[in-house]
Design an enzyme around this catalytic site. Structure first.
Site, PDB file in Angstrom:
ATOM      1  N   CYS A   1      74.948 114.610  41.672  1.00 38.02           N
ATOM      2  CA  CYS A   1      73.635 115.130  41.333  1.00 38.02           C
ATOM      3  C   CYS A   1      73.211 116.202  42.315  1.00 38.02           C
ATOM      4  CB  CYS A   1      72.612 114.008  41.298  1.00 38.02           C
ATOM      5  SG  CYS A   1      72.812 112.841  42.616  1.00 38.02           S
ATOM      6  N   VAL A   2      72.262 117.012  41.896  1.00 47.81           N
ATOM      7  CA  VAL A   2      71.768 118.071  42.786  1.00 47.81           C
ATOM      8  C   VAL A   2      70.301 117.853  43.102  1.00 47.81           C
ATOM      9  CG1 VAL A   2      73.380 119.834  42.094  1.00 47.81           C
ATOM     10  CG2 VAL A   2      71.288 119.521  40.813  1.00 47.81           C
TER      11      VAL A   2
END
Ligand SMILES: Cc1cc2nc3c(=O)[nH]c(=O)nc-3n(C[C@H](O)[C@H](O)[C@H](O)COP(=O)(O)OP(=O)(O)OC[C@H]3O[C@@H](n4cnc5c(N)ncnc54)[C@H](O)[C@@H]3O)c2cc1C
Lengths: 410, 103
Positions: free
Chosen positions: B102-103
């Site tokens: 995820c970012v």
């Protein structure tokens, strides 16, 4: 009196204190907020300090400036949450009871997680810019820097503000160009991701931007250790990269207090329902900001959008109604690219960053995934908005839910 | 989305070769997929694959750090077992979705 307790008075906790103070009946509710420090840091500003764009004074203010009158503020370190007994233990033995708890203790950098990182070169030729100390030390270093290999390395995912290291190398490129030493500085961007960014469309746009600026990208590099004698970073697969100056985003973790409370994952981020923002373990605990293990960016903008959902759900919980508001993972990040320009990305759990205009379809004024001057002003304006609107929990002219209006699927 | 014949069976896979239906997985399929990448799966590899399948079935999200702490192999050994990208490769052979960092 019923008790609402907020742990952490950073971006998220302060915002929530202001929103709830306005909404909850003051005869009925006592709001308490706890933090270990008295100073509020505008963390997005740390990025600009090494390049003399901001000073330390631009990014700090007393936390007390932002608390509404009438809430209780305790400056102390939080030791542990005892969820089964609805209480929180502070350092020194003080016990706080709660009816509802909001965890907003954020994420911290943990250079000690990587062997050799916090060693003899730390703050001599290895720096982070995720802390005020690191940003200021790097500012001093750059004053005398005459050229060499600058390596920007991201240690591990997730880390807060995923675009910050990209902004850093762009600003460094512009800074050294202005100083007239760009041809003597070799800039390399090293990431554990498969490209400049995780999501494909943004990764391509940002990758092209870095290539244009002659910044090398080394992808799929998972940092194992730093060799202080050879001045190299070493990956688990034995790849090595030499540096003269290393700037690093160390492993980011939630506070140890989360570990002691048994509420977190292996990086001490709190197990959180990604739609309702309720703790997975206790119905009367909610989580906001970087402390949560949500699969979206750890960013102030995310905390802002999530705060509206959390607010609604908390009010529902208090009134015994089902939690109807659902967070969509909305993130909105300005990307400073140097030379007075910036890019902007807007996305959520389901939709990756796409090109278009924001917030008004076809009009903007901001261009999504475009490198423009107006986006740069968005970033500059963000500091003012942060201090004057965001922290105070005031309405912003942007919806909490992401919208597809103005975006182009490609 | 595509169909691919692996170990004599027709299997639904993504463009990047990840199984779209984890129940179609078998050890034979894992072996054949790994062989295409030049990796011979041994008992240690399978311990990792079983661990990943169990975690994903329990709704847990995966990271290299987490697998490295599973007690089966540390991160360094994971890189030796699955050279290039331990989590990406092992997820493919385990028949689970490609991990989304995820970012
Ligand atoms: C370099 C950099 C650039 C960034 N740029 C952007 C940007 O451009 N846009 C954007 O939206 N976001 C950006 N961010 C991210 C943003 O700053 C954070 O996401 C945001 O501050 C998160 O808020 P938070 O309240 O969750 O955590 P924080 O603001 O970090 O607050 C956590 C608080 O909890 C307290 N605390 C923790 N543990 C304890 C304990 N045990 N006892 C007592 N108190 C405790 C801490 O003292 C702290 O005050 C950036 C961050 C960095 C580092």
């Amino acid at each position: 009196m019923k008790k609402l307790l907020i742990l952490g008075a950073g971006t998220a906790g302060t915002m929530m204190a202001n929103k709830l103070h306005k909404a909850l009946d003051k005869e009925e509710w006592e709001i308490t907020i706890v933090d270990q420090f008295k100073t509020h840091y505008y963390q997005p500003g740390f990025l600009f300090i090494p390049f003399n764009i901001y000073t330390k004074q631009d990014v700090i203010k007393p936390k007390s400036n932002f608390f509404p009158a009438g809430i209780k503020v305790i400056y102390n370190s939080i030791h542990k949450i005892v969820g089964d007994e609805n209480k929180v233990l502070l350092q020194g033995g003080q016990v706080l009871q709660y009816d509802y708890l909001i965890i907003a203790t954020g994420a911290q950098t943990r250079p000690d997680e990587t062997p050799g990182l916090k060693d003899k070169l730390w703050y001599k030729s290895i720096f982070d810019f995720y802390t005020i100390e690191g940003a200021v030390a790097l500012q001093d270093y750059f004053k005398h820097f005459e050229g060499g290999k600058l390596v920007m390395c991201i240690a591990e995912l997730p880390y807060k503000c995923p675009v910050a290291p990209i902004e850093f190398v762009c600003l460094a490129e512009a800074f050294f160009t202005k100083k007239g030493i760009r041809d003597k500085v070799d800039i390399t961007y090293v990431t554990p991701m498969s490209g400049a960014f995780t999501k494909p469309v943004a990764s391509k746009m940002l990758g092209d931007l870095l290539a244009e600026k002659n910044i090398k990208v080394v992808a799929d590099f998972y940092l194992e250790r730093v060799d202080n004698d050879k001045k190299t970073i070493v990956a688990y697969d034995e790849r090595e990269i030499e540096f003269d100056v290393l700037t690093v985003v160390p492993t980011n973790m939630g506070d140890e207090m989360i570990l002691r409370s048994g509420l977190g994952d292996d990086l001490n981020f709190v197990h959180t329902n990604k739609h309702t923002l309720q703790s997975e373990k206790y119905k009367n605990i909610f989580v906001l900001g970087d402390a949560a293990n949500l699969p979206t960016s750890k960013a102030g903008s995310v905390a802002h959008f999530a705060s509206e959902i959390l607010f609604e759900n908390l009010m529902s919980a208090i009134e015994g109604r089902p939690l109807m508001a659902k967070f969509d993972g909305h993130a909105n990040c300005y990307i400073e690219t140097g030379y007075g320009k910036g890019a902007l990305i807007d996305f959520n759990y389901a939709t990756e960053p796409l090109p278009g205009t924001f917030p008004l379809p076809g009009i903007g004024p901001f261009g999504l995934l475009k490198n423009t001057k107006i986006n740069h002003y968005g970033k500059i304006l963000f500091r003012w908005i942060y201090w004057h609107i965001l922290l105070k929990g005031k309405e912003m002219p942007i919806e909490a839910d992401m919208t597809m209006a103005g975006k182009k699927r490609i | 989305m595509a169909e691919k014949t692996i170990a004599g069976k027709s299997i639904a896979v993504t463009d990047e070769g990840y199984l779209t239906n984890t129940s179609q997985w078998s050890k034979e399929i894992a072996m054949e997929m790994a062989k295409e990448d030049g990796i011979d799966l041994g008992p240690k590899h399978f311990e990792i694959l079983e661990y990943l399948r169990k975690e994903v079935a329990a709704g847990e999200s995966l990271s290299i750090r987490k697998v490295g702490k599973s007690g089966i192999a540390d991160v360094k050994e994971l890189y030796q077992l699955f050279p290039g990208g331990p989590l990406k490769l092992s997820s493919k052979y385990a028949g689970i979705p490609k991990p989304t960092s995820c970012v």
